[in-house]
Design a protein around this motif. Structure first.
Motif, PDB file in Angstrom:
ATOM      1  N   GLY A  72       0.811  -1.214   0.000  1.00  0.00           N
ATOM      2  CA  GLY A  72       0.000   0.000   0.000  1.00  0.00           C
ATOM      3  C   GLY A  72       0.846   1.267   0.000  1.00  0.00           C
ATOM      4  O   GLY A  72       0.433   2.296  -0.535  1.00  0.00           O
ATOM      5  N   SER A  73       2.004   1.223   0.596  1.00  0.00           N
ATOM      6  CA  SER A  73       2.885   2.377   0.650  1.00  0.00           C
ATOM      7  C   SER A  73       3.683   2.565  -0.630  1.00  0.00           C
ATOM      8  O   SER A  73       3.965   3.697  -1.028  1.00  0.00           O
ATOM      9  CB  SER A  73       3.872   2.235   1.810  1.00  0.00           C
ATOM     10  N   LEU A 117       7.728  10.243   4.806  1.00  0.00           N
ATOM     11  CA  LEU A 117       6.969   9.705   5.938  1.00  0.00           C
ATOM     12  C   LEU A 117       5.504   9.497   5.571  1.00  0.00           C
ATOM     13  O   LEU A 117       4.903   8.485   5.933  1.00  0.00           O
ATOM     14  CB  LEU A 117       7.091  10.632   7.151  1.00  0.00           C
ATOM     15  N   TYR A 118       4.929  10.444   4.854  1.00  0.00           N
ATOM     16  CA  TYR A 118       3.526  10.334   4.455  1.00  0.00           C
ATOM     17  C   TYR A 118       3.311   9.139   3.518  1.00  0.00           C
ATOM     18  O   TYR A 118       2.303   8.446   3.610  1.00  0.00           O
ATOM     19  CB  TYR A 118       3.069  11.632   3.790  1.00  0.00           C
ATOM     20  N   ALA A 119       4.276   8.889   2.643  1.00  0.00           N
ATOM     21  CA  ALA A 119       4.164   7.762   1.715  1.00  0.00           C
ATOM     22  C   ALA A 119       4.164   6.422   2.452  1.00  0.00           C
ATOM     23  O   ALA A 119       3.482   5.481   2.048  1.00  0.00           O
ATOM     24  CB  ALA A 119       5.301   7.793   0.699  1.00  0.00           C
ATOM     25  N   TRP A 120       4.910   6.329   3.537  1.00  0.00           N
ATOM     26  CA  TRP A 120       5.022   5.077   4.279  1.00  0.00           C
ATOM     27  C   TRP A 120       4.014   4.959   5.415  1.00  0.00           C
ATOM     28  O   TRP A 120       4.091   4.044   6.234  1.00  0.00           O
ATOM     29  CB  TRP A 120       6.445   4.890   4.813  1.00  0.00           C
ATOM     30  N   LEU A 121       3.028   5.851   5.456  1.00  0.00           N
ATOM     31  CA  LEU A 121       2.017   5.808   6.507  1.00  0.00           C
ATOM     32  C   LEU A 121       1.219   4.497   6.543  1.00  0.00           C
ATOM     33  O   LEU A 121       0.959   3.979   7.629  1.00  0.00           O
ATOM     34  CB  LEU A 121       1.070   6.999   6.352  1.00  0.00           C
ATOM     35  N   PRO A 122       0.844   3.906   5.391  1.00  0.00           N
ATOM     36  CA  PRO A 122       0.154   2.609   5.459  1.00  0.00           C
ATOM     37  C   PRO A 122       0.996   1.516   6.136  1.00  0.00           C
ATOM     38  O   PRO A 122       0.460   0.671   6.844  1.00  0.00           O
ATOM     39  CB  PRO A 122      -0.125   2.264   4.000  1.00  0.00           C
ATOM     40  N   LEU A 123       2.312   1.567   5.942  1.00  0.00           N
ATOM     41  CA  LEU A 123       3.182   0.596   6.610  1.00  0.00           C
ATOM     42  C   LEU A 123       3.163   0.806   8.118  1.00  0.00           C
ATOM     43  O   LEU A 123       3.160  -0.156   8.880  1.00  0.00           O
ATOM     44  CB  LEU A 123       4.612   0.687   6.084  1.00  0.00           C
TER      45      LEU A 123
END
Length: 163
Positions: free
Chosen positions: A37-38, A117-123
């Protein structure tokens, strides 16, 4: 001839292994889903070589997107009158954002530490969810605390980076 005690011990071992295998698979799938998802956004933030990069000035926002003009900062990138970015709580009208353009589109994503950081929020959310499975299903409390702490740290860092 096997005794009743050794037979029940064998059955308990098989059930314990089955529980560990099932919960381990569930926890791994949750983390893989978080990465999956990320990655749709993170690839444009992390792998910037050869991509169009520049700044966007937020001019208008609707319920789910914001738009504005794009000014390039890399060679080969063209200025655009209107690009679109997903509307998050951290996007304000008049704000200038560092962005990367998705190929063959007018859609952009934030770059820099806040964008990463926002891109990896689903992780981060997946790590928090997986920590519950690891603690309850696998009975690995230390590992669960590490997963939960990492997920919480990512969520907190994202919150403060986007302010």
């Amino acid at each position: 001839m096997p005794s009743a005690v050794s037979s029940s011990q064998g059955a308990a071992a098989v059930l314990r292994f089955g529980r560990l295998a099932a919960m381990g698979t569930v926890a791994a799938l949750i983390v893989v889903a978080g990465v999956w998802g990320s990655w749709g956004t993170a690839q444009y933030v992390m792998l910037t070589k050869g991509r169009e990069q520049g700044t966007m000035t937020v001019a208008r926002c609707s319920d789910d997107t914001c738009s504005g003009p794009y000014v390039p900062s890399t060679a080969g990138s063209a200025a655009r009158k209107r690009v679109v970015i997903g509307n998050s709580v951290a996007v304000r009208r008049g704000e200038v954002l560092a962005v990367a353009v998705k190929p063959q589109s007018d859609e952009v994503v934030r770059t820099g530490p806040a964008g990463m950081l926002y891109a990896w929020l689903p992780l981060a959310g997946a790590l928090l969810l997986a920590s519950v499975v690891v603690a309850g299903g696998l009975r690995m409390t230390r590992t669960a605390w590490v997963l939960a702490g990492t997920g919480f740290a990512m969520l907190t860092a994202t919150f403060f980076a986007l302010q």
